[in-house]
Design a protein around this motif. Structure first.
Motif: not given
Length: 657
Positions: A69-71, A152-159, A100-106, A146-147
């Motif tokens: 998830y991008l903020i 992992e392959p075929n990941s989904v990024v939300g914004i 700034g930009v934030v990336v949150i993953t698991a 970085w993303l």
């Protein structure tokens, strides 16, 4: 008080001004972000991040699960500086910088920010939760890289599609697609979903900017815009940038602190001017009369109806193109692809090239503002030996001096008031927990500005009220040489902005030194303190410098953990007084609008050329001539005497560089 030109450099501590390229932000937390900056202080940053992670797999929040998830740091209008309700990165991470930009993953929580904020971010983040990505440093991946490499392959990024401009959205979507991933719009903002005690937006009064300050009627501006739209083949235009809207309508607000703007959209068609505004009742009878006097009819709608309004305009104008500039992805998608024309808004250039009334107002506002800064520095010099004055209490005192000036409307940004090592953080601003005392032992960097009916100011001075070290004096002098180099340039109309950046850095580069921020930014006329173009950096060239553009000139140098130096003036591009005109192109030079002395006791005079000394003496004479009458009207004899000492001419010594 008459000038005595026989004086030379004396022993009284002088003062220098240094200006930064960006607006300050308050360092509002203690070490490593463990204290929450908002009312919802029962949650730690780790708890907030974990809540967002749970929503990333919640079908009610995101539909099918997302893997990152991008903020972003902007609002729905892609504003550089945002209201508290839009400071989502601040809420999640405690990082208070403006970019700034934030990336949150698991597994990861990462923050990218530029060199202006590297030290600040390290101090504010909980580094057990967050990874700081120092954008611009060698070997540091962009968030896009970085993303692409780490998911992992075929990941989904939300914004949230409202909080990213359409160009960036399309670029990121393509980049991720090429890496085998997908970018997905998430209508529910996940930060807002976990922000339990979020305060609602604040809607300030909208006020009329009188013609004596604007210099051009709304009807005249609208005619100019429609002419430019027709020239590029556009029939209509959706205006999203808040300062563009305020300028076009000759209105001002304060929905975002320090920025005299209000939340709205405008749609321009050949026959209509539509205004979509939060709380339409703010369009008072006075404002309606203003529109009538300015020769326009404005149809007012609720802010939330803008996308349906776009649909109506598209339907009514069945074949014409709609010019779209800097819109969010959310607004972008509301117009069919075949009807979009992607270009810079014509309002941008119309706004940044000031008319004669605006240009004169900017000069007058800077004279009064300069007098306020002079009063403050004089007051400091008299009182720091027997009063405890901190970075924060000092900034508040400066605000009092500004408030006493005619036509004052507020501050243009939160003051960067920084002593010693704090000054090494280019955009540090103090709070009760971090404010150091101002003494005669260390450098003091002051970057501040005011809003006035007739203009906006942004001034930086670096001073030392005691005895600076040799290294501090050399660094200051090299910054000064770059400042003078840019400020005294003669150049052709439309000279690329990168030209000025190189000039400002030359003396530092000669010694293997540099600074991480840009060299200059445009400045509004009772509008945002950052206005683009101009944008003076290493790669910016369009549309080039034009007559009556106002920009900052603000080189600097920062030695981590020790001190920081910046000098900043507002300068105006004016016709040059030379014989040639670059083969008919036209010749320009800069007029220094800022009226605050530069501290001669921080200079290594032997490093300055005769031409630089001559310019400095001429500038100080002009500062004295313009600000002394203001101080006399204010009956501030102490400040007048201090000004007199600080603007004494200095003599040329044999240059060693």
């Amino acid at each position: 008080m008459k000038r005595n030109t026989k004086f030379v450099l004396g022993g009284v501590a002088g003062f220098v001004v240094l200006i930064a390229c960006t607006v300050a932000v308050t360092l509002a937390v203690s070490l490593n972000g463990r204290n929450r900056p908002f009312s919802d202080d029962s949650k730690t940053s780790r708890e907030i991040v974990d809540q967002i992670r749970r929503l990333m797999t919640d079908p009610e929040a995101v539909g099918s699960a997302i893997h990152a998830y991008l903020i972003t740091s902007v609002d729905a209008h892609q504003s550089e500086y945002v209201a508290p309700a839009d400071k989502r990165i601040y809420y999640v991470s405690s990082f208070s910088g403006s970019a700034g930009v934030v990336v949150i993953t698991a597994e990861k929580a990462l923050l990218w920010t530029d060199s202006r904020y590297h030290e600040q971010a390290e101090a504010e983040l909980d580094l057990e939760v967050w990874t700081l990505m120092r954008s611009g440093n060698s070997g540091v991946e962009t968030y896009q890289e970085w993303l692409a490499k780490n998911l992992e392959p075929n990941s989904v990024v939300g914004i949230d599609p409202k909080l990213i401009d359409s160009s960036s959205y399309q670029s990121l979507s393509t980049y991720l697609s090429n890496a085998g991933h997908t970018l997905k719009s998430i209508e529910k903002n996940l930060v807002d979903e976990v922000w339990d005690d979020k305060e609602p937006p604040h809607y300030a009064e909208i006020v009329v900017l009188p013609y004596k300050y604007s210099g051009r009627r709304v009807s005249e501006k609208l005619e100019d815009v429609r002419r430019e739209l027709a020239a590029v083949g556009a029939e209509s235009h959706i205006v999203v940038a808040l300062d563009n809207i305020a300028w076009l309508l000759n209105l001002r607000g304060l929905d975002i602190p320090y920025n005299p703007v209000f939340y709205a959209y405008v749609i321009i068609t050949p026959s209509e001017l539509r205004l979509y505004v939060e709380q339409p009742t703010r369009i008072t009878a006075e404002i309606v009369s203003h529109f009538t006097e300015e020769g326009v009819e404005v149809k007012v709608f609720d802010y939330s109806l803008v996308k349906s309004g776009l649909a109506e305009v598209v339907l009514e104008n069945t074949s014409g193109k709609m010019l779209m500039s800097g819109t969010s992805q959310d607004i972008f998608e509301a117009v069919p692809e075949s009807r979009r024309l992607i270009r810079t808004s014509p309002i941008v250039l119309l706004k940044v090239v000031k008319n004669d009334v605006e240009a004169n107002g900017m000069r007058e506002a800077n004279i009064r503002d300069g007098a306020a800064v002079i009063q403050y520095l004089s007051w400091l010099d008299r009182n720091i030996d027997h009063m405890r004055i901190t970075e924060l209490s000092g900034a508040r005192k400066l605000g009092e001096f500004r408030e006493a000036q005619d036509a004052f409307r507020g501050l243009s940004f939160e003051a960067i008031s920084a002593v010693g090592s704090n000054a090494a953080m280019a955009h540090y601003s103090p709070n009760e927990g971090t404010a150091l005392p101002i003494t005669r032992k260390e450098i003091y960097l002051l970057d501040s500005g005011g809003q006035y009916w007739d203009g906006t100011t942004d001034t930086t001075r670096t001073v030392h009220f005691g005895t600076p070290t040799d290294s501090e004096k050399e660094a200051f002098t090299r910054v000064l040489k770059g400042f003078i180099s840019m400020g005294t340039a003669t150049f052709p109309t439309k000279a690329p902005f990168s030209f000025f950046d190189a000039m400002a850095r030359r003396a530092l580069w000669d010694a293997g030194l540099n600074y991480g921020h840009g060299t200059g930014h445009g400045i509004g006329a009772y509008l945002n303190v950052h206005e683009y173009p101009p944008s003076i950096g290493s790669s910016n060239s369009e549309p080039g410098m034009l007559k009556n553009m106002f920009t900052s000139n603000e080189p600097g140098f920062y030695q981590e953990g020790k001190f920081g130096i910046r000098i900043e003036d507002v300068v105006q591009a004016v016709p040059a007084k030379i014989l040639g005109d670059f083969n008919g192109v036209g010749a320009l030079q800069f007029y220094h609008v800022t009226m605050v002395p530069l501290q001669t006791s921080l200079m290594k005079i032997e490093l300055l050329t005769k031409q630089e000394i001559d310019w400095l003496n001429e500038y100080h004479e002009r500062v004295f001539r313009n600000t002394d009458p203001v101080l006399e009207r204010l009956n501030d004899a102490d400040a007048r005497e201090w000004l007199y000492e600080q603007t004494r001419p200095i003599t040329y010594e044999c240059s060693s560089i």
